[in-house]
Design an enzyme around this catalytic site. Sequence first.
Site, PDB file in Angstrom:
ATOM      1  N   ASP A 126       0.849  -1.181   0.000  1.00 35.79           N
ATOM      2  CA  ASP A 126       0.000   0.000   0.000  1.00 35.79           C
ATOM      3  C   ASP A 126       0.891   1.240   0.000  1.00 35.79           C
ATOM      4  O   ASP A 126       0.692   2.161   0.788  1.00 35.79           O
ATOM      5  CB  ASP A 126      -0.940  -0.021   1.220  1.00 35.79           C
ATOM      6  CG  ASP A 126      -1.908   1.162   1.195  1.00 35.79           C
ATOM      7  OD1 ASP A 126      -2.092   1.777   0.118  1.00 35.79           O
ATOM      8  OD2 ASP A 126      -2.470   1.485   2.261  1.00 35.79           O
ATOM      9  N   ASN A 142      -3.085   3.615  12.574  1.00 38.55           N
ATOM     10  CA  ASN A 142      -4.381   2.940  12.573  1.00 38.55           C
ATOM     11  C   ASN A 142      -4.201   1.441  12.355  1.00 38.55           C
ATOM     12  O   ASN A 142      -4.960   0.628  12.853  1.00 38.55           O
ATOM     13  CB  ASN A 142      -5.281   3.517  11.481  1.00 38.55           C
ATOM     14  CG  ASN A 142      -6.590   2.754  11.372  1.00 38.55           C
ATOM     15  OD1 ASN A 142      -7.406   2.792  12.287  1.00 38.55           O
ATOM     16  ND2 ASN A 142      -6.787   2.007  10.289  1.00 38.55           N
ATOM     17  N   HIS A 143      -3.167   1.105  11.575  1.00 40.55           N
ATOM     18  CA  HIS A 143      -2.926  -0.298  11.251  1.00 40.55           C
ATOM     19  C   HIS A 143      -1.442  -0.520  11.005  1.00 40.55           C
ATOM     20  O   HIS A 143      -0.684   0.428  10.826  1.00 40.55           O
ATOM     21  CB  HIS A 143      -3.719  -0.683   9.993  1.00 40.55           C
ATOM     22  CG  HIS A 143      -3.533   0.277   8.862  1.00 40.55           C
ATOM     23  ND1 HIS A 143      -4.460   1.249   8.537  1.00 40.55           N
ATOM     24  CD2 HIS A 143      -2.492   0.471   8.014  1.00 40.55           C
ATOM     25  CE1 HIS A 143      -4.007   1.965   7.527  1.00 40.55           C
ATOM     26  NE2 HIS A 143      -2.822   1.526   7.182  1.00 40.55           N
ATOM     27  N   GLN A 163      -3.681  -5.260   6.113  1.00 39.98           N
ATOM     28  CA  GLN A 163      -3.368  -4.191   7.061  1.00 39.98           C
ATOM     29  C   GLN A 163      -4.252  -4.311   8.304  1.00 39.98           C
ATOM     30  O   GLN A 163      -5.275  -3.618   8.420  1.00 39.98           O
ATOM     31  CB  GLN A 163      -3.600  -2.819   6.417  1.00 39.98           C
ATOM     32  CG  GLN A 163      -2.553  -2.440   5.381  1.00 39.98           C
ATOM     33  CD  GLN A 163      -2.960  -1.231   4.561  1.00 39.98           C
ATOM     34  OE1 GLN A 163      -4.149  -1.010   4.313  1.00 39.98           O
ATOM     35  NE2 GLN A 163      -1.994  -0.454   4.124  1.00 39.98           N
ATOM     36  N   ASP A 172      -5.919  -3.705  11.812  1.00 39.56           N
ATOM     37  CA  ASP A 172      -6.060  -2.501  12.636  1.00 39.56           C
ATOM     38  C   ASP A 172      -5.384  -2.682  13.986  1.00 39.56           C
ATOM     39  O   ASP A 172      -5.507  -3.741  14.609  1.00 39.56           O
ATOM     40  CB  ASP A 172      -7.551  -2.200  12.884  1.00 39.56           C
ATOM     41  CG  ASP A 172      -8.139  -1.331  11.789  1.00 39.56           C
ATOM     42  OD1 ASP A 172      -7.694  -1.465  10.633  1.00 39.56           O
ATOM     43  OD2 ASP A 172      -9.054  -0.525  12.085  1.00 39.56           O
ATOM     44  N   ASP A 192      -2.555   9.951   9.885  1.00 38.64           N
ATOM     45  CA  ASP A 192      -3.329   9.237   8.873  1.00 38.64           C
ATOM     46  C   ASP A 192      -4.629   8.702   9.480  1.00 38.64           C
ATOM     47  O   ASP A 192      -4.637   8.206  10.602  1.00 38.64           O
ATOM     48  CB  ASP A 192      -2.462   8.066   8.366  1.00 38.64           C
ATOM     49  CG  ASP A 192      -3.062   7.340   7.169  1.00 38.64           C
ATOM     50  OD1 ASP A 192      -3.390   8.023   6.183  1.00 38.64           O
ATOM     51  OD2 ASP A 192      -3.200   6.104   7.228  1.00 38.64           O
ATOM     52  N   GLU A 220     -12.401   5.839  16.363  1.00 41.23           N
ATOM     53  CA  GLU A 220     -13.803   5.505  16.545  1.00 41.23           C
ATOM     54  C   GLU A 220     -14.010   4.020  16.345  1.00 41.23           C
ATOM     55  O   GLU A 220     -13.902   3.509  15.252  1.00 41.23           O
ATOM     56  CB  GLU A 220     -14.654   6.338  15.590  1.00 41.23           C
ATOM     57  CG  GLU A 220     -14.377   7.804  15.839  1.00 41.23           C
ATOM     58  CD  GLU A 220     -15.598   8.676  15.734  1.00 41.23           C
ATOM     59  OE1 GLU A 220     -16.364   8.525  14.775  1.00 41.23           O
ATOM     60  OE2 GLU A 220     -15.777   9.517  16.641  1.00 41.23           O
ATOM     61  N   GLU A 246      -5.783  13.906   9.020  1.00 45.25           N
ATOM     62  CA  GLU A 246      -6.608  13.533   7.876  1.00 45.25           C
ATOM     63  C   GLU A 246      -7.980  13.133   8.404  1.00 45.25           C
ATOM     64  O   GLU A 246      -8.159  12.040   8.929  1.00 45.25           O
ATOM     65  CB  GLU A 246      -5.991  12.357   7.113  1.00 45.25           C
ATOM     66  CG  GLU A 246      -6.839  11.945   5.899  1.00 45.25           C
ATOM     67  CD  GLU A 246      -6.454  10.572   5.318  1.00 45.25           C
ATOM     68  OE1 GLU A 246      -6.734  10.349   4.128  1.00 45.25           O
ATOM     69  OE2 GLU A 246      -5.910   9.733   6.038  1.00 45.25           O
ATOM     70  N   HIS A 279      -2.578  13.248  -2.495  1.00 49.73           N
ATOM     71  CA  HIS A 279      -1.957  12.024  -3.019  1.00 49.73           C
ATOM     72  C   HIS A 279      -2.969  10.924  -3.274  1.00 49.73           C
ATOM     73  O   HIS A 279      -2.608   9.863  -3.777  1.00 49.73           O
ATOM     74  CB  HIS A 279      -0.886  11.551  -2.039  1.00 49.73           C
ATOM     75  CG  HIS A 279      -1.444  11.287  -0.663  1.00 49.73           C
ATOM     76  ND1 HIS A 279      -1.792  12.300   0.197  1.00 49.73           N
ATOM     77  CD2 HIS A 279      -1.742  10.146  -0.039  1.00 49.73           C
ATOM     78  CE1 HIS A 279      -2.267  11.775   1.308  1.00 49.73           C
ATOM     79  NE2 HIS A 279      -2.256  10.472   1.203  1.00 49.73           N
ATOM     80  N   ASP A 280      -4.213  11.109  -2.887  1.00 48.82           N
ATOM     81  CA  ASP A 280      -5.242  10.085  -3.077  1.00 48.82           C
ATOM     82  C   ASP A 280      -6.140  10.451  -4.257  1.00 48.82           C
ATOM     83  O   ASP A 280      -5.900  11.434  -4.945  1.00 48.82           O
ATOM     84  CB  ASP A 280      -6.087   9.955  -1.815  1.00 48.82           C
ATOM     85  CG  ASP A 280      -5.372   9.133  -0.734  1.00 48.82           C
ATOM     86  OD1 ASP A 280      -4.603   8.222  -1.100  1.00 48.82           O
ATOM     87  OD2 ASP A 280      -5.594   9.409   0.453  1.00 48.82           O
TER      88      ASP A 280
END
Length: 551
Positions: free
Chosen positions: A65, A107-108, A174, A176, A206, A213, A248, A315-316
């Site tokens: 990724d 996050n992961h 990936q 979490d 990120d 959440e 983000e 970048h996305d």
Amino acid sequence: MDMERTGDAWWKNAVFYCLDVETFQDSNDDGVGDFRGLTHRIDYLAGLGVTCIWLMPFYPSDDRDDGYDITDYYAVDPRLGTLGDFVEFMRTARDRGIRVIADLVVNHTSRAHPWFQSARTDPRSPHRDWYVWRSDPPEETPPSDLVFPDQESSIWEWDDVAAQYYLHRFYKHQPDLNIASPALREEIRRIIGFWMELGLSGFRVDAVPFLLETEGIGHPLGFDPHDWLRDLRGFLNRRRGDGVLLGEVNLSYEQTRAFMGDDGGDELHMCLDFNMNQSVGLSLVREDAGSILHTLAAMPSLAHDNAWGQFVRNHDEWSLDKLTEAERREVFRAFGPRKDMQLYGRGLRRRMPSMLQDEARLRMVYSLAFSLPGAPVLFYGEEIGMAENLAIPGRLSVRAPMQWNAGRNGGFSGASSDVIRRPVVATKAFAPPAVNANDQDREPASLLNWMTRLIRRRRESPEIGFGTCRALKVAEAAIVALRHDWGPSSLLTMHNLSAEACTVSIPLSEVPNGGELVPLLGDAKITRGSEGVEVLLPPYGLLWGRISASE
Ligand code: MG
């Protein structure tokens, strides 16, 4: 106004520049950009005038990724260099007065991370509860909860070795991380501390909402995630008082503001402004300021140290998920009518120059973004008008190598073209012979030289970063007219979204008798009459002007 405090809140008047080391400059001709190559290009960035580099992930990764699947948080990907190269880069950037922040991706991890490997093989592993496990077969994931609906069908994946399901809101490779674990939270502090010690000025965090959440997936944390974010900010700023967290968060304004800390603004310092970014898209298509002005009116006020990051493209994919279905189709029709230009049904995988096909309009868009409340964030190559390469899969189409000159691989690498990290842009109108930094550097009227001027103007206009902004009521629907006030200083910015020239009347109350509108940027014609000031904006024209006080 706290004049004496503004220098401390450096991020509010910063110009950020996001780049990926592996596509910026290759120094050893192995086809992969590296820290030595980037260090060699710091004077280019200093000349451009950016004040803070945002590094996309450069850590060792499983490379499934684009580096967002980390396998070691305390090292540099060996393809990009060594820790020694990193420190030399940091030293050179500091020498040129440029700060550096980096992606914090917690996050992961990668499935290949030793933490996950230890967690899955041994139920008593100290890392077992660093991830989220369940034994019962999961219920079906609604497609709307999937980040990559084209590639994944569930957020749970069965692991044969662990004999349990693990949570993955992104790809199944990936898993979490589980911030409910106190030991993991301690480890995240250690990661932040490590890189701050090597000179970072902070992090771009990120996937913040996913990180925090967990209620919706039946995995309550047992504490308020906002308390933890506040803690993390406290830790960062104890280690380094001017450290910054740029988040983000692609949610509604009110939800986004909550991550900056609703009372006191003591969580993330900044958030990228996805709401405004998408409204700009709709306004561009319609050549009508309505959507931008509507969003501006809805923009919540922020605490003193908080700010928005204003960007044109990142970048996305260009996510348009905040627009209605009909509005999104409208933008798709204008800027990406073909299926291969779209992604996930919610965004476009193109860069701005190929969508607009008009340099005056392109300049106007960047000038507009730079005039919005907050600090501008550029993505590498935007300053020279780089386009995308649709032959590169998915979101990565906008991450082609930087174009330095007209030569092989655009000067990115001396390696043969079939081994370089990613193919350069191939469309003739945007390929390196047509679009590159060297040629534009020597051409006074180039986009690069104009962008350098825009960046300098923005840095010279702290009214935008520190002041208050209000939209002026003007009769013409295609005009965004903003007034920024900061103490005794006032700035007026005007942007013409339409292909027609347009004359705008600014009432005398905005430019009092005897006062003047001093042009700083743009080629508008300014005429002073008895009724007020008339501004003639060319097609896609723009004006930045300082309002000087009357005698
Ligand atoms: Mg290399």
